[in-house]
Design an enzyme around this catalytic site. Structure first.
Site, mmCIF file in Angstrom:
data_model
loop_
_atom_site.group_PDB
_atom_site.id
_atom_site.type_symbol
_atom_site.label_atom_id
_atom_site.label_comp_id
_atom_site.label_asym_id
_atom_site.label_seq_id
_atom_site.Cartn_x
_atom_site.Cartn_y
_atom_site.Cartn_z
ATOM 1 N N HIS A 171 55.582 51.626 40.528
ATOM 2 C CA HIS A 171 54.599 52.647 40.475
ATOM 3 C C HIS A 171 54.982 53.758 39.238
ATOM 4 C CE1 HIS A 171 51.835 55.290 42.612
ATOM 5 N NE2 HIS A 171 52.439 54.893 43.637
ATOM 6 N N ASP A 392 38.422 37.702 41.613
ATOM 7 C CA ASP A 392 38.060 36.380 41.746
ATOM 8 C C ASP A 392 38.705 35.726 40.757
ATOM 9 O OD1 ASP A 392 37.106 33.907 42.075
ATOM 10 O OD2 ASP A 392 34.727 34.581 42.065
#
Length: 464
Positions: A171, A392
């Site tokens: 992060h 995808d």
């Protein structure tokens, strides 16, 4: 209640190292927003897929590894390591930076014996399965652990009838926008390679860090004598975690209700939903009327700064801005009243407000940790705008998005886009068990929450 954990076993661990990027600097200074994240957890999110019918598991692993290698070339900070630089004269830590030496990422192939897609998705009314935590690497590591750990680690877990791609993303390197930017770039590269096309990313990251003027050249100096002074480990208490679905139709009614009740007409869908969750969770906690409580929203800075940052700014650029009232006032007034408070938080998050917060931080730089969160409040994290289902890899849309155990506490609510699109939203809610039980009986909440998308629809075996 949480399901028992299965045996998730590691098959093989790989090091993924990109080719040298001669345009990359040897070091990268951290912004205010990056530096503040040194003691929180990494981001852990992942996607569940059906087994591709035309690929073996070995081919899947090879495609993911080779495309990850290429993605790391473009997103070179993720191949580095965090390092603390100490003043030799005083022994006080001067700053923390990212060394871009190309050490690389970790890639794990694992198997979850006896677990299928239906077990991961779960039935309506069930808690999220405990075994999800085992689908993610670097569990409960704080971001400064990136001094020795990889800054991105991927685990591909083989299921009976599918695969789960979970990854941990430091992060300090970036926020949720950056996380999903990288995930989508990785998937785009995989699609290009599968189609035999030249890899040309549709979006390139902007690595130039934003610093406010008036404080000299970076890096940001920290008032600590060693990292041990700011690294704080956090382990959440036993929580119940559930996914709740909100259809676009249900959310449209909720938004209309909030706008009608406050008489403003400018309340957004997410502001209305945040107000609903705030009211229902505080009701579930049964606080005394005079107990102060806040609703915090993760708000982007990129477009609000003037001039704005690029939408492709790769790093952290968020604040958890909040509004506060008492439990009595929150529940005495209606949804529209609470939604108006949430709206004002967003509306007031201007260039000037952001710069004031940065100036305040520079006057007293600190490293946040998860113990800072007010236990009487809620935190609305993540975003339904993130393009989770656009990832995808060449074998179709994911069946579901899920998370690991990182950055979770009582009152953490994370937003996901609904699988079916159209403005639908899924909320991942983390609460203490007694509070979750009360939420599940809350009439205002139950009037808005929708049935989940059926498993057959997710798998493409039903026409509904």
């Amino acid at each position: 209640m949480p399901s028992p954990s299965p045996a998730v076993r590691t098959v093989k661990t790989y090091a993924v190292t990109p080719r040298p990027n001669h345009q990359a600097p040897r070091q990268l200074h951290l912004s205010v927003w990056d530096t503040a994240m040194l003691s929180t957890h990494s981001i852990q999110k992942g996607l569940l897929f059906k087994n591709p019918s035309d690929l073996s598991l070995e081919q899947i692993i090879d495609r993911l590894r080779s495309s990850l290698e290429e993605a790391l070339f473009h997103y070179y900070p993720l191949s580095g390591r965090i390092r603390a630089v100490t003043c030799e004269e005083s022994g006080v830590t001067c700053h923390v930076e990212v060394g871009c030496e190309g050490e690389g990422a970790e890639f794990v192939h694992a198997v979850a014996d006896g677990i299928g897609i239906a077990d991961v998705v779960g039935a309506d009314g069930q808690d999220l399965p405990e075994f999800l935590k085992e689908f993610f690497p670097l569990d409960l590591a704080v971001n400064f652990d990136g001094s020795t750990n990889p800054l991105v680690a991927v685990q591909v877990t083989e299921l009976i009838d599918g695969i789960f791609i979970g990854y941990a993303f430091n992060h300090v390197i970036g926020d949720g926008t950056s996380f999903w930017m990288f995930f989508n770039a990785w998937a785009e590269i995989a699609r290009c390679k599968a189609a035999g096309k030249e890899v040309v990313l549709s979006q390139l990251p902007v690595h130039d860090k934003w610093f406010i003027g008036g404080y000299g050249e970076p890096p940001i100096k920290l008032p600590y004598s060693s990292p041990a002074e700011f690294v704080v480990r956090f382990t959440p208490p036993p929580l119940r975690e559930r996914m709740f679905h909100f259809s676009s139709e249900s959310l449209a009614k909720l938004k209309a209700r909030a706008n009608q009740e406050c008489g403003k007409g400018i309340i957004s869908t997410f502001q209305a939903l945040s107000a609903l969750m705030w009211r229902c969770i505080i009701r579930a906690r049964r606080y005394a009327p005079d107990q102060k409580t806040s609703c915090r929203l993760a708000i982007q800075n990129r477009a609000r700064l003037q001039p704005p940052l690029s939408a492709n700014y790769f790093g952290n650029s968020i604040y958890a801005a909040g509004t506060t009232t008492t439990a009595g006032e929150l529940l005495k007034n209606n949804l529209g009243w609470a939604a108006w408070l949430a709206h004002q938080v967003v509306a007031n998050h201007t260039d000037s407000a952001i710069r004031d917060m940065v100036h305040n931080y520079m006057a007293n730089p600190i490293v946040f940790n998860l113990n800072f969160f007010d236990i009487h409040s809620i935190m609305m994290g993540s975003s339904p705008r993130f393009d989770m289902y656009g990832c995808d890899f060449g074998w179709g849309k994911a069946v579901a998005a899920r998370s690991g155990s990182a950055n979770k506490f009582d009152g953490k609510v994370s937003a996901y886009p609904g699988w079916e699109g159209g403005g639908s939203i899924d909320l991942e809610v983390c609460l203490l068990p007694e509070y979750m039980s009360a939420l599940e009986r809350d009439e205002e909440f139950l009037a808005v929450v929708s049935p989940p998308v059926e498993l057959g629809v997710l798998l493409g075996t039903s026409s509904k």
